[in-house]
Scaffold this motif. Sequence first.
Motif, PDB file in Angstrom:
ATOM      1  N   TYR A  71     -22.187  15.861  27.157  1.00  0.00           N
ATOM      2  CA  TYR A  71     -21.490  17.011  26.575  1.00  0.00           C
ATOM      3  C   TYR A  71     -20.059  17.200  27.075  1.00  0.00           C
ATOM      4  O   TYR A  71     -19.147  17.535  26.299  1.00  0.00           O
ATOM      5  CB  TYR A  71     -22.288  18.292  26.843  1.00  0.00           C
ATOM      6  CG  TYR A  71     -21.531  19.545  26.464  1.00  0.00           C
ATOM      7  CD1 TYR A  71     -21.368  19.905  25.131  1.00  0.00           C
ATOM      8  CD2 TYR A  71     -20.948  20.357  27.435  1.00  0.00           C
ATOM      9  CE1 TYR A  71     -20.662  21.040  24.769  1.00  0.00           C
ATOM     10  CE2 TYR A  71     -20.242  21.494  27.094  1.00  0.00           C
ATOM     11  CZ  TYR A  71     -20.101  21.831  25.752  1.00  0.00           C
ATOM     12  OH  TYR A  71     -19.399  22.950  25.413  1.00  0.00           O
ATOM     13  N   THR A  72     -19.804  16.991  28.361  1.00  0.00           N
ATOM     14  CA  THR A  72     -18.536  17.380  28.978  1.00  0.00           C
ATOM     15  C   THR A  72     -17.288  16.925  28.217  1.00  0.00           C
ATOM     16  O   THR A  72     -16.360  17.726  28.006  1.00  0.00           O
ATOM     17  CB  THR A  72     -18.475  16.885  30.438  1.00  0.00           C
ATOM     18  OG1 THR A  72     -19.569  17.475  31.164  1.00  0.00           O
ATOM     19  CG2 THR A  72     -17.168  17.297  31.098  1.00  0.00           C
ATOM     20  N   HIS A  75     -16.448  19.345  25.354  1.00  0.00           N
ATOM     21  CA  HIS A  75     -16.385  20.788  25.582  1.00  0.00           C
ATOM     22  C   HIS A  75     -15.094  21.400  25.039  1.00  0.00           C
ATOM     23  O   HIS A  75     -15.111  22.489  24.465  1.00  0.00           O
ATOM     24  CB  HIS A  75     -16.525  21.090  27.073  1.00  0.00           C
ATOM     25  CG  HIS A  75     -16.465  22.551  27.392  1.00  0.00           C
ATOM     26  ND1 HIS A  75     -17.464  23.430  27.041  1.00  0.00           N
ATOM     27  CD2 HIS A  75     -15.514  23.286  28.022  1.00  0.00           C
ATOM     28  CE1 HIS A  75     -17.135  24.640  27.439  1.00  0.00           C
ATOM     29  NE2 HIS A  75     -15.967  24.592  28.038  1.00  0.00           N
ATOM     30  N   ASN A  78     -15.333  22.476  21.492  1.00  0.00           N
ATOM     31  CA  ASN A  78     -16.405  23.404  21.129  1.00  0.00           C
ATOM     32  C   ASN A  78     -15.791  24.781  20.858  1.00  0.00           C
ATOM     33  O   ASN A  78     -15.785  25.667  21.710  1.00  0.00           O
ATOM     34  CB  ASN A  78     -17.442  23.470  22.247  1.00  0.00           C
ATOM     35  CG  ASN A  78     -18.679  24.264  21.866  1.00  0.00           C
ATOM     36  OD1 ASN A  78     -18.686  24.974  20.859  1.00  0.00           O
ATOM     37  ND2 ASN A  78     -19.718  24.150  22.660  1.00  0.00           N
ATOM     38  N   TYR A 109     -16.592  17.031  18.458  1.00  0.00           N
ATOM     39  CA  TYR A 109     -17.749  17.764  18.972  1.00  0.00           C
ATOM     40  C   TYR A 109     -18.861  17.831  17.930  1.00  0.00           C
ATOM     41  O   TYR A 109     -20.030  17.562  18.232  1.00  0.00           O
ATOM     42  CB  TYR A 109     -17.322  19.183  19.380  1.00  0.00           C
ATOM     43  CG  TYR A 109     -18.490  20.133  19.553  1.00  0.00           C
ATOM     44  CD1 TYR A 109     -19.288  20.074  20.688  1.00  0.00           C
ATOM     45  CD2 TYR A 109     -18.806  21.068  18.563  1.00  0.00           C
ATOM     46  CE1 TYR A 109     -20.368  20.922  20.846  1.00  0.00           C
ATOM     47  CE2 TYR A 109     -19.885  21.921  18.709  1.00  0.00           C
ATOM     48  CZ  TYR A 109     -20.664  21.845  19.851  1.00  0.00           C
ATOM     49  OH  TYR A 109     -21.743  22.680  19.988  1.00  0.00           O
TER      50      TYR A 109
END
Length: 275
Positions: A71-72, A75, A78, A109
Amino acid sequence: MRKPPTLTSGRLLDVLDGIYAAAGSPAAWHEALTGLADAFGADDAALGTLAPEGIVWMVSPRTDPHWMARYTPYHAENAVWHAIAVSRAGSAITDDMVVSSAQRARSGYYNEWAHPQGYQHKLGSLIRQEGGRQTVLTLPGRRTFGSDAVQALERLTPHIARAVWLNECLQAEHARPALVPPIATPPPEHPERRGADRRGSPAAELTWALRCRFGLTPAEARLALEIARGDGKQAAADRLGISYATARSHLSRIFDKTGVRRQAELVRLVLGVES
């Protein structure tokens, strides 16, 4: 596509039962969030606290750890999370409020992280914010979230905030040393007012006890301790470096939360609280 649920009072009460079970036992957040996701027709419900240095804790019962680990890098894109982070605590936000279809089509994302998991839409809320930390709830899913879901989440958010706060109080209670005796006389010099106090000192323990027992903010707890010195609002405000009007506003909220109505009653209450 998952059929939109009917957010009945009974369903929301079941969700509340799960939230308050988690308030007393953080391990119960897994079940509580699963129930929350099901109630809203979401695929998952992720709850966590983030600080400037990174994630403090996160519970996301249905998200594959493989995707969590990836995920990082996404981010920054997002947009929904960032909109939640700058919103008013307690307000709910959907992706349709902040991201257009064209923006989603261009977003790494969405295309590389969310869509491969089946996440097409998102609902979320800023649960609480304090000391540079933000606790955020997000519900990703395959369908759009309507106004009924937004309103329902806004009704639940204060309860989630209360549960997270109780988790923190219980954690601090288990981590701290044995209780010290009640303060019999106000300390002549109060390190709390200079921001130099640390957990473990009597003043810091008493401040934390006031916050946990009565729901005071850090500023309100510090003022309550200064009022306990018995020389009035102006002197307390001067020591804390705040205006008289701010002290009066804090004191009004302290009275509401503690149930006392006079400063003398507040002094007795503070001096009787075990840190």
